[in-house]
Design a protein around this motif. Structure first.
Motif, PDB file in Angstrom:
ATOM      1  N   MET A   1     -48.094  13.795 -70.235  1.00  0.00           N
ATOM      2  CA  MET A   1     -48.242  12.871 -71.346  1.00  0.00           C
ATOM      3  C   MET A   1     -49.323  13.383 -72.298  1.00  0.00           C
ATOM      4  SD  MET A   1     -47.833   8.996 -69.947  1.00  0.00           S
ATOM      5  CE  MET A   1     -49.151   9.008 -68.785  1.00  0.00           C
ATOM      6  N   SER A   2     -49.141  13.130 -73.563  1.00  0.00           N
ATOM      7  CA  SER A   2     -50.146  13.501 -74.548  1.00  0.00           C
ATOM      8  C   SER A   2     -50.362  12.336 -75.508  1.00  0.00           C
ATOM      9  CB  SER A   2     -49.713  14.754 -75.312  1.00  0.00           C
ATOM     10  OG  SER A   2     -48.455  14.551 -75.920  1.00  0.00           O
ATOM     11  N   THR A   3     -51.610  12.167 -75.921  1.00  0.00           N
ATOM     12  CA  THR A   3     -51.973  11.085 -76.830  1.00  0.00           C
ATOM     13  C   THR A   3     -52.235  11.667 -78.212  1.00  0.00           C
ATOM     14  OG1 THR A   3     -52.913   9.837 -75.007  1.00  0.00           O
ATOM     15  CG2 THR A   3     -53.588   9.195 -77.213  1.00  0.00           C
ATOM     16  N   TRP A   4     -51.709  11.002 -79.217  1.00  0.00           N
ATOM     17  CA  TRP A   4     -51.782  11.473 -80.598  1.00  0.00           C
ATOM     18  C   TRP A   4     -52.339  10.369 -81.495  1.00  0.00           C
ATOM     19  CZ3 TRP A   4     -49.362  16.258 -81.994  1.00  0.00           C
ATOM     20  CH2 TRP A   4     -48.699  16.881 -80.942  1.00  0.00           C
ATOM     21  N   GLU A   5     -52.990  10.769 -82.573  1.00  0.00           N
ATOM     22  CA  GLU A   5     -53.418   9.841 -83.623  1.00  0.00           C
ATOM     23  C   GLU A   5     -52.272   9.753 -84.635  1.00  0.00           C
ATOM     24  OE1 GLU A   5     -56.250   8.014 -84.153  1.00  0.00           O
ATOM     25  OE2 GLU A   5     -56.977   8.626 -82.185  1.00  0.00           O
ATOM     26  N   VAL A   6     -51.776   8.545 -84.837  1.00  0.00           N
ATOM     27  CA  VAL A   6     -50.621   8.334 -85.712  1.00  0.00           C
ATOM     28  C   VAL A   6     -50.893   7.126 -86.606  1.00  0.00           C
ATOM     29  CG1 VAL A   6     -48.144   7.819 -85.754  1.00  0.00           C
ATOM     30  CG2 VAL A   6     -49.085   9.232 -83.918  1.00  0.00           C
ATOM     31  N   ALA A   7     -50.506   7.242 -87.862  1.00  0.00           N
ATOM     32  CA  ALA A   7     -50.558   6.104 -88.784  1.00  0.00           C
ATOM     33  C   ALA A   7     -49.121   5.762 -89.168  1.00  0.00           C
ATOM     34  CB  ALA A   7     -51.369   6.451 -90.024  1.00  0.00           C
ATOM     35  N   LEU A   8     -48.759   4.506 -88.998  1.00  0.00           N
ATOM     36  CA  LEU A   8     -47.455   4.020 -89.428  1.00  0.00           C
ATOM     37  C   LEU A   8     -47.662   3.268 -90.729  1.00  0.00           C
ATOM     38  CD1 LEU A   8     -46.119   2.781 -85.983  1.00  0.00           C
ATOM     39  CD2 LEU A   8     -45.764   4.994 -87.084  1.00  0.00           C
ATOM     40  N   VAL A  19     -48.950  12.013 -88.613  1.00  0.00           N
ATOM     41  CA  VAL A  19     -49.386  12.444 -87.293  1.00  0.00           C
ATOM     42  C   VAL A  19     -50.465  13.513 -87.459  1.00  0.00           C
ATOM     43  CG1 VAL A  19     -48.667  13.504 -85.109  1.00  0.00           C
ATOM     44  CG2 VAL A  19     -47.102  11.965 -86.329  1.00  0.00           C
ATOM     45  N   VAL A  20     -51.599  13.307 -86.791  1.00  0.00           N
ATOM     46  CA  VAL A  20     -52.692  14.278 -86.845  1.00  0.00           C
ATOM     47  C   VAL A  20     -52.395  15.423 -85.876  1.00  0.00           C
ATOM     48  CG1 VAL A  20     -55.148  14.658 -86.416  1.00  0.00           C
ATOM     49  CG2 VAL A  20     -54.389  12.546 -87.506  1.00  0.00           C
ATOM     50  N   VAL A  21     -52.533  16.642 -86.388  1.00  0.00           N
ATOM     51  CA  VAL A  21     -52.351  17.845 -85.580  1.00  0.00           C
ATOM     52  C   VAL A  21     -53.547  18.767 -85.804  1.00  0.00           C
ATOM     53  CG1 VAL A  21     -49.824  17.737 -85.681  1.00  0.00           C
ATOM     54  CG2 VAL A  21     -51.050  19.039 -87.414  1.00  0.00           C
ATOM     55  N   GLN A  22     -53.676  19.759 -84.938  1.00  0.00           N
ATOM     56  CA  GLN A  22     -54.712  20.765 -85.162  1.00  0.00           C
ATOM     57  C   GLN A  22     -54.343  21.545 -86.413  1.00  0.00           C
ATOM     58  OE1 GLN A  22     -55.122  23.084 -81.596  1.00  0.00           O
ATOM     59  NE2 GLN A  22     -56.032  21.393 -80.463  1.00  0.00           N
ATOM     60  N   ASP A  23     -55.339  21.939 -87.178  1.00  0.00           N
ATOM     61  CA  ASP A  23     -55.095  22.589 -88.473  1.00  0.00           C
ATOM     62  C   ASP A  23     -54.184  23.811 -88.374  1.00  0.00           C
ATOM     63  OD1 ASP A  23     -56.656  20.962 -90.357  1.00  0.00           O
ATOM     64  OD2 ASP A  23     -58.362  21.603 -89.163  1.00  0.00           O
ATOM     65  N   HIS A  24     -54.303  24.603 -87.318  1.00  0.00           N
ATOM     66  CA  HIS A  24     -53.512  25.827 -87.204  1.00  0.00           C
ATOM     67  C   HIS A  24     -52.014  25.551 -87.087  1.00  0.00           C
ATOM     68  CE1 HIS A  24     -52.379  25.711 -82.928  1.00  0.00           C
ATOM     69  NE2 HIS A  24     -53.527  25.076 -82.750  1.00  0.00           N
ATOM     70  N   VAL A  25     -51.642  24.349 -86.637  1.00  0.00           N
ATOM     71  CA  VAL A  25     -50.222  23.994 -86.519  1.00  0.00           C
ATOM     72  C   VAL A  25     -49.538  24.042 -87.883  1.00  0.00           C
ATOM     73  CG1 VAL A  25     -48.641  22.090 -85.966  1.00  0.00           C
ATOM     74  CG2 VAL A  25     -50.550  22.627 -84.431  1.00  0.00           C
ATOM     75  N   LEU A  26     -50.241  23.668 -88.918  1.00  0.00           N
ATOM     76  CA  LEU A  26     -49.657  23.634 -90.261  1.00  0.00           C
ATOM     77  C   LEU A  26     -49.328  25.025 -90.782  1.00  0.00           C
ATOM     78  CD1 LEU A  26     -51.885  20.843 -91.779  1.00  0.00           C
ATOM     79  CD2 LEU A  26     -49.581  20.639 -90.859  1.00  0.00           C
ATOM     80  N   ASN A  27     -49.909  26.053 -90.197  1.00  0.00           N
ATOM     81  CA  ASN A  27     -49.643  27.434 -90.606  1.00  0.00           C
ATOM     82  C   ASN A  27     -48.536  28.082 -89.782  1.00  0.00           C
ATOM     83  OD1 ASN A  27     -51.705  27.384 -92.554  1.00  0.00           O
ATOM     84  ND2 ASN A  27     -53.220  27.790 -90.976  1.00  0.00           N
ATOM     85  N   ASN A  28     -47.982  27.354 -88.809  1.00  0.00           N
ATOM     86  CA  ASN A  28     -46.942  27.885 -87.939  1.00  0.00           C
ATOM     87  C   ASN A  28     -45.635  27.139 -88.223  1.00  0.00           C
ATOM     88  OD1 ASN A  28     -45.161  28.227 -85.729  1.00  0.00           O
ATOM     89  ND2 ASN A  28     -46.858  28.845 -84.425  1.00  0.00           N
ATOM     90  N   PRO A  29     -44.722  27.754 -88.990  1.00  0.00           N
ATOM     91  CA  PRO A  29     -43.491  27.049 -89.390  1.00  0.00           C
ATOM     92  C   PRO A  29     -42.684  26.498 -88.221  1.00  0.00           C
ATOM     93  CG  PRO A  29     -43.715  29.085 -90.617  1.00  0.00           C
ATOM     94  CD  PRO A  29     -44.797  29.092 -89.566  1.00  0.00           C
ATOM     95  N   ASN A  30     -42.547  27.242 -87.144  1.00  0.00           N
ATOM     96  CA  ASN A  30     -41.758  26.759 -86.007  1.00  0.00           C
ATOM     97  C   ASN A  30     -42.401  25.553 -85.352  1.00  0.00           C
ATOM     98  OD1 ASN A  30     -39.794  28.750 -86.318  1.00  0.00           O
ATOM     99  ND2 ASN A  30     -40.884  30.180 -85.003  1.00  0.00           N
ATOM    100  N   GLU A  31     -43.706  25.620 -85.146  1.00  0.00           N
ATOM    101  CA  GLU A  31     -44.412  24.526 -84.482  1.00  0.00           C
ATOM    102  C   GLU A  31     -44.414  23.257 -85.335  1.00  0.00           C
ATOM    103  OE1 GLU A  31     -48.457  23.913 -81.828  1.00  0.00           O
ATOM    104  OE2 GLU A  31     -48.272  25.704 -83.065  1.00  0.00           O
ATOM    105  N   ARG A  32     -44.675  23.411 -86.632  1.00  0.00           N
ATOM    106  CA  ARG A  32     -44.730  22.213 -87.475  1.00  0.00           C
ATOM    107  C   ARG A  32     -43.352  21.576 -87.613  1.00  0.00           C
ATOM    108  NH1 ARG A  32     -46.120  25.688 -92.784  1.00  0.00           N
ATOM    109  NH2 ARG A  32     -43.978  26.007 -93.449  1.00  0.00           N
TER     110      ARG A  32
END
Length: 83
Positions: A1-8, A19-32
């Motif tokens: 299980m993983s907990t995420w910060e989310v705003a609806l 959805v809050v992600v680590q900054d490096h995720v935004l630079n990885n097209p597959n991951e984002r």
């Protein structure tokens, strides 16, 4: 299980999630793209990803444009857990 910060959010008749992600995720097209698909399926609404440190955003252009004028502290954040 993983907990995420989310705003609806509901704004101008559009419901979406941020959805809050680590900054490096935004630079990885597959991951984002994988996370956008996962969360859109989970929440049943469009998703924008936001970098946790620099608040860079990725997602639908209209939602990203709206978010550019809103400080992240004004969003209705909550913790959500994915199994």
């Amino acid at each position: 299980m993983s907990t995420w910060e989310v705003a609806l959010v509901r704004e101008q008749g559009i419901e979406f999630g941020v959805v809050v992600v680590q900054d490096h995720v935004l630079n990885n097209p597959n991951e984002r793209e994988s996370l956008v698909s996962l969360w859109a399926s989970e929440l049943g609404r469009p998703i924008v990803l936001m970098g946790g440190r620099h608040h860079k955003t990725y997602g639908r252009k209209d939602i990203v444009a709206w978010l550019s004028g809103v400080h992240p502290s004004r969003l209705p954040w909550r913790k959500l857990t994915l199994n």
